[in-house]
Design a protein around this motif. Structure first.
Motif, short mmCIF file in Angstrom:
data_model
loop_
_atom_site.label_atom_id
_atom_site.label_comp_id
_atom_site.label_asym_id
_atom_site.label_seq_id
_atom_site.Cartn_x
_atom_site.Cartn_y
_atom_site.Cartn_z
N ALA A 490 0.69 -0.53 7.26
CA ALA A 490 1.70 0.42 7.74
C ALA A 490 2.86 -0.32 8.41
O ALA A 490 4.04 0.01 8.20
N ASP A 491 2.52 -1.34 9.21
CA ASP A 491 3.56 -2.13 9.89
C ASP A 491 4.47 -2.84 8.88
O ASP A 491 5.69 -2.88 9.03
N MET A 492 3.85 -3.44 7.84
CA MET A 492 4.63 -4.16 6.84
C MET A 492 5.49 -3.20 6.02
O MET A 492 6.62 -3.52 5.66
N GLN A 493 4.93 -2.02 5.74
CA GLN A 493 5.70 -0.99 5.02
C GLN A 493 6.94 -0.59 5.83
O GLN A 493 8.05 -0.50 5.31
N ALA A 494 6.70 -0.36 7.13
CA ALA A 494 7.79 0.08 8.00
C ALA A 494 8.88 -0.98 8.12
O ALA A 494 10.07 -0.69 8.16
N THR A 495 8.45 -2.25 8.18
CA THR A 495 9.41 -3.34 8.40
C THR A 495 10.10 -3.80 7.12
O THR A 495 11.29 -4.11 7.11
N PHE A 496 9.33 -3.87 6.01
CA PHE A 496 9.87 -4.47 4.79
C PHE A 496 9.93 -3.52 3.59
O PHE A 496 10.32 -3.93 2.50
N GLY A 497 9.48 -2.28 3.79
CA GLY A 497 9.37 -1.34 2.67
C GLY A 497 10.66 -1.08 1.92
O GLY A 497 10.64 -0.76 0.73
N GLN A 498 11.81 -1.22 2.61
CA GLN A 498 13.10 -0.98 1.96
C GLN A 498 13.46 -2.08 0.96
O GLN A 498 14.20 -1.85 0.02
N GLU A 499 12.91 -3.28 1.19
CA GLU A 499 13.32 -4.41 0.34
C GLU A 499 12.21 -4.95 -0.55
O GLU A 499 12.46 -5.81 -1.40
N ALA A 500 10.98 -4.46 -0.38
CA ALA A 500 9.88 -5.02 -1.17
C ALA A 500 8.74 -4.02 -1.33
O ALA A 500 8.51 -3.18 -0.46
N THR A 501 8.02 -4.14 -2.43
CA THR A 501 6.82 -3.33 -2.66
C THR A 501 5.66 -3.97 -1.90
O THR A 501 5.42 -5.17 -2.03
N VAL A 502 4.95 -3.15 -1.13
CA VAL A 502 3.82 -3.64 -0.33
C VAL A 502 2.53 -3.03 -0.88
O VAL A 502 2.49 -1.84 -1.19
N ALA A 503 1.48 -3.83 -1.02
CA ALA A 503 0.18 -3.32 -1.49
C ALA A 503 -0.91 -3.71 -0.52
O ALA A 503 -0.80 -4.72 0.20
N LEU A 504 -1.98 -2.92 -0.48
CA LEU A 504 -3.12 -3.18 0.41
C LEU A 504 -4.36 -3.44 -0.43
O LEU A 504 -4.65 -2.72 -1.39
N LEU A 505 -5.10 -4.47 -0.05
CA LEU A 505 -6.33 -4.86 -0.74
C LEU A 505 -7.44 -4.99 0.30
O LEU A 505 -7.26 -5.67 1.31
N HIS A 506 -8.58 -4.33 0.07
CA HIS A 506 -9.69 -4.47 1.03
C HIS A 506 -11.03 -4.32 0.34
O HIS A 506 -11.12 -3.89 -0.82
N GLY A 507 -12.09 -4.65 1.04
CA GLY A 507 -13.42 -4.76 0.45
C GLY A 507 -14.06 -3.45 0.04
O GLY A 507 -15.03 -3.45 -0.71
N GLN A 508 -13.55 -2.32 0.54
CA GLN A 508 -14.18 -1.05 0.19
C GLN A 508 -13.61 -0.46 -1.10
O GLN A 508 -14.01 0.61 -1.53
N MET A 509 -12.66 -1.17 -1.71
CA MET A 509 -12.12 -0.71 -2.99
C MET A 509 -13.10 -1.06 -4.12
O MET A 509 -13.90 -1.99 -4.00
#
Length: 679
Positions: A490-509
């Motif tokens: 969420a923090d990375m989305q808020a800070t960099f979301g306008q200039e880059a695509t952000v994805a999340l990867l975790h062990g429960q996927m």
């Protein structure tokens, strides 16, 4: 009932519970009996007048009012019980356990284990205890559990298994060794570990359990080495040196002296009639993959096939693409085999391997499944070998013609540990980095200095580069781990979301979700990848130039070094930013060490000195085998004694033919049988 019987013979263990137990590696009665607590709760009744705030303790008192259950949300409730303890009435609260209400009625004496709140004079209940008799243990084992099965269920099943089988436990460690090292019998170990009457009894049982675990591991190692050293089991691979030189001459870079040395060591092994079983360890970016390519080509020139097994599909695809390019001008047929290989392509690949039309195959666990047969497999290479157990290494060795085996790891292991824990393997080390490898600038910032780190990320994104952002695995709680990752996302989305695509990867996927996210990052569609360390991000993304690691003080140095090595693989300068607020001097020293050295072997030695193997190698990322009770660093003296004992035993009696070794012989045979059971 025997130790080898499945857990399903126990009462209440149907298919669902059996699967839950299997998720912890508990498949047989023996597995259960040797599944030991990782700590103990003290059941001795404590005087509250001397109890510390938030201390976990046992109290005993009279129930002075009917218990009350209050509901405050879906599936959320609390049970309040008032206990008269000496001259005080204490409110004990149990959360989300309404069924305990039936255990309390006014006037009854109750013993409860829980956490004491000295300020409020209240207690959070964890366990209701029966009133103890003199014969009952004063310590209660706390077992490693997961979301599939409750700890109490494990404890109850262990108790039932022991009641039925406890008197029939064979002694695997020979009597002479038990006498020499003053060790307990297996039956005494099991009883003392699960139900100790004192801390001393638990300690004595653990001491013997540690030796037993190391000794059995080292016996497996000795059996493997004997098997590997047998000339009749080996392959002499008469490779063509001229063709090998021709391949090397086409490489766009010169091999380092260390790469040349290890290629010579491996090729000498391949040419000899003895079975090769070698570990190649090299720091991150030291060029192990090209060494693998050269020695696989050596096998091909002698008309043998070669296989490269890696832990993830993305990694397999990357190796396939690189090797296809490396062998573009050579008559080498290469194939890719993973769980995602389409049915038609899979069928064609299997036919090609069986007929010998395919020379080199790159794949995942799919390579060791039934139905994958080779015409003439001469060399098997396992990359990131710590992700595969001894059993999986053994299965691929059984394919084809008993191929030579090369295992590779990027986790630098201090030499003393490597020799001891890989006693069945010869060790080759690439101890220099290729010329021109981009140095990675490492900085350490505290959380209140994050804005400076974010400036660097903005600059790298503006230059068209990509970013890894890692949050640590908190072993005790997958839920907290996921929350941390989601917050960082969420923090990375808020800070960099306008200039880059952000994805999340975790062990429960699900595995296919993880693979899709990694592919998008690999392809450059995703610019920032936020990930927990549940998922190894061991892929080659040359365009990634920033590795941001949150709470870096929670990692071992070698694991931080592994993560750092994911960047700096392209032409651009690379940066590793460690975000940490260490709470002690050791934490500060570790961060400073990361900033001042890029040498993985120095870092491994430093972490060994500071923290021990569990922390060095990170959760389940270890270059060392996993032990349930023992620790190869903390218990190193015991490990050495166990290794020497096993070596002496096999030297004196290679087949363990003496009657006293019958249980050990049977145990080793069972381990051997289980090797072929993995599908």
């Amino acid at each position: 009932m025997a130790l080898t019987d499945p857990v399903s013979v126990l009462s209440g263990v149907g298919p669902k519970r059996q699967a839950a137990l299997a998720s912890l590696g508990l498949n047989t009665i023996g597995d259960l009996l040797f599944y030991f607590p990782f700590r103990y709760a003290d059941l001795q009744v404590k005087d509250l007048a001397t109890a510390a705030d938030q201390e976990k303790l046992t109290v005993k008192g009279i129930v002075v009012a009917d218990p009350v259950v209050t509901r405050f949300g879906p599936r959320k409730n609390r049970l309040n019980v008032r206990l008269q303890i000496d001259n005080m009435v204490v409110m004990v609260t149990f959360f989300n356990q309404p069924w305990l209400k039936d255990k309390f009625s006014q006037g009854v004496e109750a013993a409860i284990y829980g956490k004491w709140d000295a300020k409020r004079k209240t207690m959070t209940g964890m366990k209701v205890l029966a009133t103890q008799t003199a014969d009952e243990p004063s310590l209660a084992g706390v077992y490693p559990a997961n979301k599939n099965i409750r700890q109490k269920t494990i404890a109850d099943l262990v108790k039932e298994a022991y009641a039925r089988e406890g008197q029939q436990i064979p002694e695997i460690v020979p009597a002479g060794l038990r006498q020499r090292y003053k060790l307990l019998t297996d039956q005494q170990i099991i009883h003392g570990m699960h139900w100790p009457k004192s801390g001393q009894e638990a300690h004595a049982a653990r001491r013997s359990a540690i030796f037993r675990e190391f000794f059995l591991f080292e016996c497996q190692i000795q059996a493997l080495r004997l098997d590997n050293d047998a000339t009749q089991n080996g392959l002499a691979i008469p490779f063509d040196n001229q063709q090998l030189r021709a391949l090397i001459s086409t490489l766009p870079f010169a091999l380092t002296a260390a790469q040349k040395r290890v290629v010579n060591e491996i090729c000498a092994d391949m040419r000899s009639p003895h079975h090769m079983n070698r570990l190649l360890q090299g720091d991150v970016g030291s060029g192990k993959t090209i060494v693998a390519a050269i020695v696989m080509y050596a096998a091909v020139t002698a008309r043998y096939q070669a296989a490269l097994m890696v832990p993830t599909e993305v990694l397999a695809e990357q190796h396939y693409a690189k090797l296809t390019k490396t062998f573009a001008d050579f008559p080498v047929q290469i194939a890719l085999l993973t769980g995602s290989t389409p049915t038609k392509a899979r069928r064609e690949t299997l036919a090609g391997l069986a007929s010998g039309a395919i020379d080199i195959v790159i794949g995942t666990h799919a390579l060791i499944q039934k139905g994958v047969d080779f015409a003439a497999l001469g060399l098997a290479i396992i990359d990131e070998q710590h992700r595969f157990g001894v059993q999986q290494r053994k299965i691929i060795q059984e394919k084809g013609l008993k191929p030579d085996l090369l295992a590779m790891t990027a986790t630098p292991i201090p030499r003393t540990l490597a020799i001891t824990t890989y006693g069945e393997m010869d060790v080759s080390t690439i101890d220099e980095l290729p010329a021109g490898r981009q140095p990675i600038t490492t900085t350490w910032v505290r959380r209140n200095q994050l804005s400076g780190a974010f400036k660097r990320i903005h600059a790298e994104l503006a230059a068209g580069h990509q970013v890894f952002a890692i949050t640590p695995l908190i072993a005790e709680s997958e839920k907290i781990d996921l929350q941390n990752a989601e917050q960082l996302y969420a923090d990375m989305q808020a800070t960099f979301g306008q200039e880059a695509t952000v994805a999340l990867l975790h062990g429960q996927m699900k595995p296919d979700e993880k693979e899709a996210i990694m592919r998008a990052f690999d392809a450059g569609e995703t610019r920032i990848l936020v990930s927990t360390t549940v998922v190894e991000v061991g892929v080659d993304v040359p365009n990634a130039t920033v590795m941001l690691i949150m709470d870096a003080d929670r990692f071992g140095l070698a694991q931080l070094h592994q993560l750092r090595g994911r960047v700096g693989r392209g032409q651009a300068a690379a940066y590793c930013i460690l975000v940490a607020d260490p709470k002690n001097e050791m934490g500060v020293e570790r961060m400073q060490t990361m900033v001042t050295t890029n040498d993985g072997f120095k870092l491994a030695e430093k972490d060994l000195e500071l923290r021990g193997s569990g922390d060095i190698f990170g959760d389940k990322q270890s270059g060392l085998p996993e032990f349930r009770v023992a620790d190869p660093v903390t218990d190193f003296a015991t490990l050495q004694a166990a290794q020497q004992s096993a070596a002496a035993l096999f030297q004196a009696d290679q087949t363990l033919s003496a009657a006293e070794f019958a249980p050990l012989r049977a145990w080793l045979a069972r381990q051997q049988q289980s090797l072929g059971s993995l599908d």
